[in-house]
Design an enzyme around this catalytic site. Structure first.
Site, PDB file in Angstrom:
ATOM      1  CG  ASN A 109      -2.293   0.429   0.989  1.00 35.27           C
ATOM      2  OD1 ASN A 109      -2.502   1.316   0.173  1.00 35.27           O
ATOM      3  ND2 ASN A 109      -3.244  -0.184   1.677  1.00 35.27           N
ATOM      4  CB  SER A 110       2.222   3.277  -2.795  1.00 35.78           C
ATOM      5  OG  SER A 110       2.441   2.216  -3.679  1.00 35.78           O
ATOM      6  CD  GLN A 111       5.710   8.775   1.229  1.00 35.51           C
ATOM      7  OE1 GLN A 111       6.443   8.622   0.253  1.00 35.51           O
ATOM      8  NE2 GLN A 111       5.977   9.623   2.197  1.00 35.51           N
ATOM      9  N   PRO A 112       0.959   7.207   0.749  1.00 34.32           N
ATOM     10  CG  PRO A 112      -0.718   7.002   2.355  1.00 34.32           C
ATOM     11  CD  PRO A 112       0.758   6.809   2.147  1.00 34.32           C
TER      12      PRO A 112
END
Length: 428
Positions: A88-91
């Site tokens: 879940n990538s860096q937002p």
């Protein structure tokens, strides 16, 4: 929304707003703010690691909200606690990239590597009466994200389980498409599935193998090719599948077939002006020079040795000449040569060519992605990287004809993690 969740969402939106301002935007754009607010991140987090050194846990609302609603990467884990090849990538970063893609109501969008489904859900809010198709190769993630999207009521988002290398013809042509993994060879299907004038966000794996480091470009389809509108450094997990293996990993010196014969003691050692010995300054300058080497030198390699956690461009890189049994390695403030001097001579010559051009960074080059069969011949100010079925065509932009302008372009395009200056003037 429950008050205990609302508090964390408000704080999260504040983090995103600050991050966007640091990237030169006027804060988090309102359509994106609404989309994020309407897509609670915790709905897409199940078994995860709140801290790199901590245990793998199942999501529990009260204990984990602060970790989920923070600007950090969250790794996915399976039931056996094995890390999945998806994050879940860096937002703030992935949302900023999404903003560059320019999604609008009514668009048909494709996301290859949809992972948890959170970003696809945000995209679904942005396109309104349009549609989003996500493709995810990990079966468990695809099934889980479909369930989460259904529970959230995201009816305009469909997740397909399968290999994204073939795109998804059923929903084509797409106005917008993005791949959330570092690609070596552009999947050929996208030359047809992205609409004329449509945009593709493409993380391009760096030549020579460099962990997860990549060159993230926003491309526009123009006839039979894609032309880059802009590009920034980034980090993504690797795209898997046929044609994606070359350049995928850093090289280990001890695994070079001739390494034991040339010993481990450098045969030459001299200063190299890439930000001096300060790793922070070395990071920015090294990215620009490393990109240039990857474009111009077939023997380019990034070497294992500094650790993935040290980030973009800090790992040693240089040239390998197997025929001459020679290796040249750039480290902060130092150029080391091993074996014969051939690789060092070639790297030194490349450095002087780069300096003579004004030390151009990524912004000084125009990039096109074409089918390999349609790639032009290399020439003055033009370099071609053939990568299987596709090729990268790098042209030194006309603005870079002046060394002063090119150097300014290089400085402007520094990686976000590098707060310091990029370039020190080259030595004599």
């Amino acid at each position: 929304m429950k008050p205990e969740i609302e508090e964390h969402v408000i704080r999260f939106l504040g983090m995103l707003d600050t991050a966007f301002r640091r990237r030169g935007e006027n804060g988090l754009p309102e359509p994106l703010r609404r989309a994020v607010r309407e897509t609670p991140r915790h709905h897409f987090v199940h078994r995860f690691q709140a801290d790199r050194a901590g245990p793998v846990e199942d999501f529990a609302t009260e204990r984990h909200l602060a970790a989920v609603y923070s600007d950090r990467v969250l790794a996915h884990f399976g039931p056996d606690d094995a890390a999945l090849d998806s994050t879940n990538s860096q937002p703030s970063y992935v949302l900023w990239l999404l903003h560059r893609l320019g999604l609008e109501p009514g668009h048909r969008a494709l996301e290859i590597g949809s992972g948890s489904g959170w970003l696809a859900a945000v995209m679904g809010r942005l396109v309104g009466d349009g549609s989003v198709v996500g493709v995810e190769i990990l079966a468990d993630l695809a099934r889980r994200s479909r369930d989460d999207l259904a529970a959230l009521g995201s009816a305009n988002v469909a997740i397909i389980e399968g290999d994204g290398a073939g795109g998804q013809a059923a929903g084509a042509p797409y106005d917008r498409a993005m791949i959330t993994a570092a690609v070596w060879d552009l999947p050929a299907a996208l030359f047809e599935q992205v609409a004329e004038g449509g945009r593709l966000l493409l993380p391009i794996a760096l030549a020579g193998g460099a962990g997860r480091d990549c060159h993230v470009a926003v491309l526009r389809r123009e006839g039979d090719r894609f032309r880059a509108l802009e590009a920034v450094p980034g980090r993504f997990v690797r795209f898997t599948g046929p044609g994606q293996e070359p350049g995928a990993e850093r090289r280990r010196l001890e695994e070079l077939p001739f390494w034991s014969g040339i010993g481990t003691t450098p045969t030459s050692r001299r200063p190299l002006s890439l930000g001096g010995r300060d790793p922070a300054r070395f990071t920015g300058a090294a990215y620009a020079f490393r990109l240039f080497l990857g474009q111009t030198e077939p023997g380019f390699a990034a070497f294992d040795g500094s650790g993935e956690e040290e980030g973009l461009s800090v790992s040693p890189f240089g040239l390998v000449d197997a025929t001459a049994r020679s290796v040249a390695i750039c480290r902060p403030g130092m150029l080391l040569g091993y074996g014969s001097p051939e690789a060092t001579r070639r790297l030194d010559a490349a450095y002087r060519r780069w300096a003579a051009l004004g030390m151009p960074g990524p912004a000084a080059f125009e990039l096109e992605v074409v089918r390999a069969a349609q790639a032009p011949r290399p020439g003055r100010g033009l370099w071609v990287e053939t990568r299987g079925a596709s090729a990268l065509v790098w042209r030194l932009a006309s603005a870079a004809s002046s060394p002063r302008v090119a150097r300014q372009e290089a400085v402007r395009d520094r990686p976000p993690a590098d707060p310091g200056a990029w370039i020190r003037p080259p030595g004599p």
